[in-house]
Motif scaffolding. Structure first.
Motif, PDB file in Angstrom:
ATOM      1  N   SER A 144      -6.850  11.938   1.307  1.00 24.74           N
ATOM      2  CA  SER A 144      -5.831  11.212   0.752  1.00 24.74           C
ATOM      3  C   SER A 144      -6.602   9.611   0.081  1.00 24.74           C
ATOM      4  O   SER A 144      -7.390   9.517   0.254  1.00 24.74           O
ATOM      5  CB  SER A 144      -5.119  10.562   2.214  1.00 24.74           C
TER       6      SER A 144
ATOM      7  N   CYS B  58     -10.418   5.717  -1.075  1.00 22.49           N
ATOM      8  CA  CYS B  58     -10.445   6.903   0.035  1.00 22.49           C
ATOM      9  C   CYS B  58     -11.160   6.603   0.953  1.00 22.49           C
ATOM     10  O   CYS B  58     -12.206   6.653   1.126  1.00 22.49           O
ATOM     11  CB  CYS B  58     -10.973   8.092  -0.726  1.00 22.49           C
TER      12      CYS B  58
ATOM     13  N   THR C 236      -5.367   5.600  -0.909  1.00 20.37           N
ATOM     14  CA  THR C 236      -4.364   4.763  -0.593  1.00 20.37           C
ATOM     15  C   THR C 236      -4.712   3.788  -1.755  1.00 20.37           C
ATOM     16  O   THR C 236      -5.721   3.373  -2.304  1.00 20.37           O
ATOM     17  CB  THR C 236      -4.741   3.891   0.740  1.00 20.37           C
TER      18      THR C 236
ATOM     19  N   THR D 140       0.809  -1.465   0.017  1.00 19.67           N
ATOM     20  CA  THR D 140       0.059  -0.175   0.170  1.00 19.67           C
ATOM     21  C   THR D 140       0.765   1.304  -0.244  1.00 19.67           C
ATOM     22  O   THR D 140       1.968   1.260   0.617  1.00 19.67           O
ATOM     23  CB  THR D 140      -1.052  -0.025   1.269  1.00 19.67           C
ATOM     24  N   GLN D 141       0.341   2.075  -0.397  1.00 20.85           N
ATOM     25  CA  GLN D 141       0.840   3.965  -0.521  1.00 20.85           C
ATOM     26  C   GLN D 141      -0.256   4.819  -0.512  1.00 20.85           C
ATOM     27  O   GLN D 141      -1.147   4.583  -1.229  1.00 20.85           O
ATOM     28  CB  GLN D 141       1.839   3.865  -1.637  1.00 20.85           C
ATOM     29  N   THR D 142      -0.152   5.467   0.623  1.00 20.97           N
ATOM     30  CA  THR D 142      -1.226   6.609   0.814  1.00 20.97           C
ATOM     31  C   THR D 142      -0.584   7.802   0.245  1.00 20.97           C
ATOM     32  O   THR D 142       0.501   8.378   0.772  1.00 20.97           O
ATOM     33  CB  THR D 142      -1.587   6.457   2.162  1.00 20.97           C
TER      34      THR D 142
END
Length: 100
Positions: free
Chosen positions: A78, A73, A80, A29-31
């Motif tokens: 933000s 979201c 993810t 994951t990357q937010t």
């Protein structure tokens, strides 16, 4: 009459996802902070290729974007990105559609 006003569904933001920002373990994951995104938005993701993208970069963007399983979201402001199987190994651009 035809309404030429862009709707939220038509709007596009282009983000860069950093290869070093993915989590260590699957699902990867990357937010990313995205101004204006809301938990109620119906987000679509696309490779971030534009008319200015080089052929070499386009190849990377397409390959890396294909690893993203979905984007969500869960907090206003933000998004993810989730990769269930493989972790992207290069930085690349991604388009978000449906965000103001």
């Amino acid at each position: 009459s035809i309404n030429s006003k862009m709707t939220k569904d038509d709007s596009v933001k282009i983000l860069t996802l950093d290869s070093a920002a993915w989590s260590e373990n699957a699902p990867y994951t990357q937010t990313v902070e995205v101004t204006g995104v809301k938990t109620t938005d119906k987000i679509e993701i696309w490779s971030g290729i534009t008319s200015e993208t080089s052929a070499d970069d386009a190849k990377v963007y397409t390959k890396m974007a294909a690893m993203i399983s979905y984007a969500t979201c869960t907090t206003d402001g933000s998004v993810t990105f989730v990769c269930l199987n493989k972790k992207p190994t290069s930085a690349f651009k991604i388009k978000l559609k449906g965000v103001e």
